[in-house]
Scaffold this motif. Sequence first.
Motif, PDB file in Angstrom:
ATOM      1  N   TRP A 197     -26.188 130.064 100.854  1.00 16.02           N
ATOM      2  CA  TRP A 197     -25.077 129.741 101.757  1.00 16.02           C
ATOM      3  C   TRP A 197     -24.144 128.720 101.140  1.00 16.02           C
ATOM      4  N   LYS A 198     -22.886 128.805 101.610  1.00 15.08           N
ATOM      5  CA  LYS A 198     -21.883 127.802 101.269  1.00 15.08           C
ATOM      6  C   LYS A 198     -21.302 127.281 102.573  1.00 15.08           C
ATOM      7  N   ARG A 199     -20.585 126.217 102.495  1.00 12.05           N
ATOM      8  CA  ARG A 199     -19.833 125.738 103.645  1.00 12.05           C
ATOM      9  C   ARG A 199     -18.988 126.886 104.179  1.00 12.05           C
ATOM     10  N   LEU A 235     -22.064 119.657 109.097  1.00  9.92           N
ATOM     11  CA  LEU A 235     -22.016 119.942 107.669  1.00  9.92           C
ATOM     12  C   LEU A 235     -23.216 119.307 106.970  1.00  9.92           C
ATOM     13  N   HIS A 236     -23.602 118.139 107.441  1.00 12.95           N
ATOM     14  CA  HIS A 236     -24.745 117.472 106.839  1.00 12.95           C
ATOM     15  C   HIS A 236     -26.030 118.275 107.033  1.00 12.95           C
ATOM     16  N   SER A 239     -25.995 121.373 104.871  1.00 15.72           N
ATOM     17  CA  SER A 239     -26.214 121.030 103.465  1.00 15.72           C
ATOM     18  C   SER A 239     -27.678 120.729 103.203  1.00 15.72           C
ATOM     19  N   ILE A 242     -29.682 123.906 103.075  1.00 11.98           N
ATOM     20  CA  ILE A 242     -29.483 124.636 101.811  1.00 11.98           C
ATOM     21  C   ILE A 242     -30.304 123.990 100.695  1.00 11.98           C
ATOM     22  N   VAL A 243     -30.191 122.671 100.598  1.00 12.32           N
ATOM     23  CA  VAL A 243     -30.890 121.954  99.531  1.00 12.32           C
ATOM     24  C   VAL A 243     -32.403 122.058  99.706  1.00 12.32           C
ATOM     25  N   ARG A 246     -33.770 125.576  98.845  1.00  5.53           N
ATOM     26  CA  ARG A 246     -33.893 125.761  97.398  1.00  5.53           C
ATOM     27  C   ARG A 246     -35.073 124.982  96.841  1.00  5.53           C
ATOM     28  N   MET A 441     -35.011 112.208  99.924  1.00  9.33           N
ATOM     29  CA  MET A 441     -35.129 113.320 100.846  1.00  9.33           C
ATOM     30  C   MET A 441     -36.454 113.187 101.595  1.00  9.33           C
TER      31      MET A 441
ATOM     32  N   VAL B 351     -23.125 120.518  97.653  1.00  7.70           N
ATOM     33  CA  VAL B 351     -24.509 120.970  97.432  1.00  7.70           C
ATOM     34  C   VAL B 351     -24.582 122.468  97.187  1.00  7.70           C
ATOM     35  N   TRP B 352     -23.567 123.229  97.684  1.00  5.76           N
ATOM     36  CA  TRP B 352     -23.655 124.686  97.564  1.00  5.76           C
ATOM     37  C   TRP B 352     -23.059 125.222  96.251  1.00  5.76           C
ATOM     38  N   HIS B 354     -24.277 125.586  93.124  1.00  2.00           N
ATOM     39  CA  HIS B 354     -25.647 125.357  92.689  1.00  2.00           C
ATOM     40  C   HIS B 354     -25.768 124.944  91.234  1.00  2.00           C
ATOM     41  N   ILE B 376     -27.186 113.193 100.321  1.00  2.00           N
ATOM     42  CA  ILE B 376     -26.114 114.092 100.754  1.00  2.00           C
ATOM     43  C   ILE B 376     -25.274 113.420 101.838  1.00  2.00           C
ATOM     44  N   GLY B 379     -21.949 117.202 102.945  1.00  2.00           N
ATOM     45  CA  GLY B 379     -22.095 118.350 102.067  1.00  2.00           C
ATOM     46  C   GLY B 379     -21.971 118.050 100.593  1.00  2.00           C
ATOM     47  N   TRP B 381     -23.154 115.800  97.092  1.00  2.00           N
ATOM     48  CA  TRP B 381     -24.158 114.934  96.477  1.00  2.00           C
ATOM     49  C   TRP B 381     -23.550 113.582  96.155  1.00  2.00           C
TER      50      TRP B 381
END
Lengths: 445, 445
Positions: A197-199, A235-236, A239, A242-243, A246, A441, B351-352, B354, B376, B379, B381
């Motif tokens: 995914w992207k924004r 958005l946070h 994100s 997504i992170v 992965r 994290m 973040v997206w 990659h 983050i 969105g 880094w």
Amino acid sequence: MSVEEDMLAKLRPSHEEEALIESTVRELVKRVTATSIAKEVTFEPVLVGSIAKGTYLKNPDIDLFLLFDPEVPREKLEEYGVRVGKEAIGGREHYAEHPYIRGDFNGLKVDVVPAYRIKDTTQKMTAVDRTPFHTEYVKEHLAPEKRDDVRLLKAFMKGIGIYSAEARVQGFSGYLCEILVIRFGGFREALEAASHWKRGVYLSMGSHEKARFDGPIVFIDPVDGNRNMASAVSLHSLSLFIVAARAYLAAPKTEFFFPKPVPLLSVDEIEDRLKGKGQVLALTLPAPDLIDDILFPQVRKFERNLTQALVQRDFNVIRSWSNVIDDRIIILHKLESFELPDAQLHRGPPVWIHDNSDDFLAKWRDNPDALSEPFIENGQWLLFIKRKHTNARELIVSNMSALDIGKDLNKYKEDVQVLGPEVPDDSQILEAISVFLDKRMPWER
Amino acid sequence: MSVEEDMLAKLRPSHEEEALIESTVRELVKRVTATSIAKEVTFEPVLVGSIAKGTYLKNPDIDLFLLFDPEVPREKLEEYGVRVGKEAIGGREHYAEHPYIRGDFNGLKVDVVPAYRIKDTTQKMTAVDRTPFHTEYVKEHLAPEKRDDVRLLKAFMKGIGIYSAEARVQGFSGYLCEILVIRFGGFREALEAASHWKRGVYLSMGSHEKARFDGPIVFIDPVDGNRNMASAVSLHSLSLFIVAARAYLAAPKTEFFFPKPVPLLSVDEIEDRLKGKGQVLALTLPAPDLIDDILFPQVRKFERNLTQALVQRDFNVIRSWSNVIDDRIIILHKLESFELPDAQLHRGPPVWIHDNSDDFLAKWRDNPDALSEPFIENGQWLLFIKRKHTNARELIVSNMSALDIGKDLNKYKEDVQVLGPEVPDDSQILEAISVFLDKRMPWER
């Protein structure tokens, strides 16, 4: 045993719990249909939410809806709902857009919620009328063997801190987790999808015409094409998902589901950690008794307005943070420095805007707060003036009365404490600063 | 006696001076026509500039042009010009776009300049061929009784520091002053007009089609419709003229023409004045032997590149300044502070994205310069890294080799001194800082 099997052993309710929940639900239905109201007005008790869908984690809430005929006037609906709930389980009246009863029953938390029985979601009359459709959709589309995938996804979201559409979290609702599993086919498959995914990612269950929605992620609600069921996701949160997706796919571990808590730091440890890295302005006030969805937007507005007030007066804000800890709102700002020089460059009009220039010169020539004569740079009048507040705390304290800190918070202005740069020896503020400064994290702590 | 009459008494050359100039010019013409070259090649000696136009102030330069036939090749023209000048008055060869001889003769400064005799300005072959046309235009259009108005306007420009089109001043040339008097009718009338000017004012002597020129002020040269004769005027000079014109018209005084000098401050006085207002970074290097028009653009570029280097590394530059004092370039930057915290917020990719994210994480995880884990926000880094230079002077010193400080200055890099925040006890730097910190208008000192 894989990480996921290991986790499911912890997440899945036991057979005893399942049995208790089943019998409790039966008893609840019996009780609401036995109330005095049930004898006067027809309503249908319907189990909704994660129990109805079989996707619940341990200690779930029981969500029992009372579906009334749309002919019943709104105020009557509210009155009946509250009276049925009270009579059936006691508990306490809560109010979102809508009143409902929350109580304990058989050691389980129960919400009794009145709603309208509508034919389709376009007829929605209250904020919750859509819920039974969500329940039905999931019951129909989620294969029983995928319920554990939903449990894993919910627990994953919870572990990384983005489970819930509430304003406090601004993350993924339980329903959204269910639909993600249906849409992509499982827990791992949902993470796999999210890792790309992207924004602005746009998702739906079918061939919906692309409705125009803003927001970091759009996922069209299959029961209502005019609703983005991911509208709460910040958005946070997107994100972070997504992170985390992965990172988990690359190296799964239990810490994604059950992260270690942030270690709490002492005053000395915090001072040590801040050395040469800035100073923390801490602001605290009592949290009024409001639901999170009302309170949190105001807390964040307060945070933003403080940032703005600091930045406008030349303080360099490195980062800010806010939260409610127990019954206190705590807002933190990390500043490059608490102190600024006396002199501040003050900008006036272009020299060729004569009226404004005359006013500017009349105001500042021989003004005791002027630290220089007005001078010209690039066609604009400038001068150095005495900065009103060279200390960040003083600035905020003296501007508090002028700050708009949110509709329901303004009346608590007199109780606001502004602290720093000394780190205050206050357990909740220490907890807040510990979280604020810990940049790891959740799964890496 | 009005301020202007009073000033003219000081500005107008005496009858003795006029007589001396007249006889000197006659003698000069005689000498150049008697040179060995004059016997070989035909040229016409022509008096140009303020003496030819009768608009000179005291101690004027004599500008004697030698007009050659356009058939003469350029290198021959240059050779002849230099030889004639040398034979006639000695002196020293100078070079702008073009060589010429500058010398003293009869106690007056004389420039002997070769040029081509062209029919109109479109045929221009050297940078100075247009000059005789300027002289002719003014002689034809400036009524003799307005010559004193030109003297006043030039002296006014000089007094407020904006007289000259040279790169050092970036102001109003003598010719532009003459045309302003012709255009508006006199000294007061020119000030009156200027007091209404705005950035971008567009002027011409007739019904010129509006040629496209950029610049704070455009004034189409009456002898060349393709030339903005005010192109040298910086926004600052224009602004200062507007402000000074308004101030003078409201309250004329001699200080506009003859301002008091900036008082020089001692180390202690400067330290006193800076207290709580910031710190001065001073940079100095020997000025190479270049004409101002070559040197000053490089000095200003150096100043801009320094500002940029400081701002990019988070130093708060309040103001900057540069000049050449005697044989030294001095550049000053007033900073909010010489010191920044160790920690610097460093921004990475969204973040997206990659690949970039992976590179970013690979670079910064476990990097000894990282002061936090990557985290983050919105969105993107981010992480805190160790600032390479927390001190402004150290930053500049260690970046000097990488800085582009101008074509002709780069070779002086090793001689650059970077000083501060202690105020250096160095008379030229003290002079520079005194001027830098004195924010009064020239006429208000």
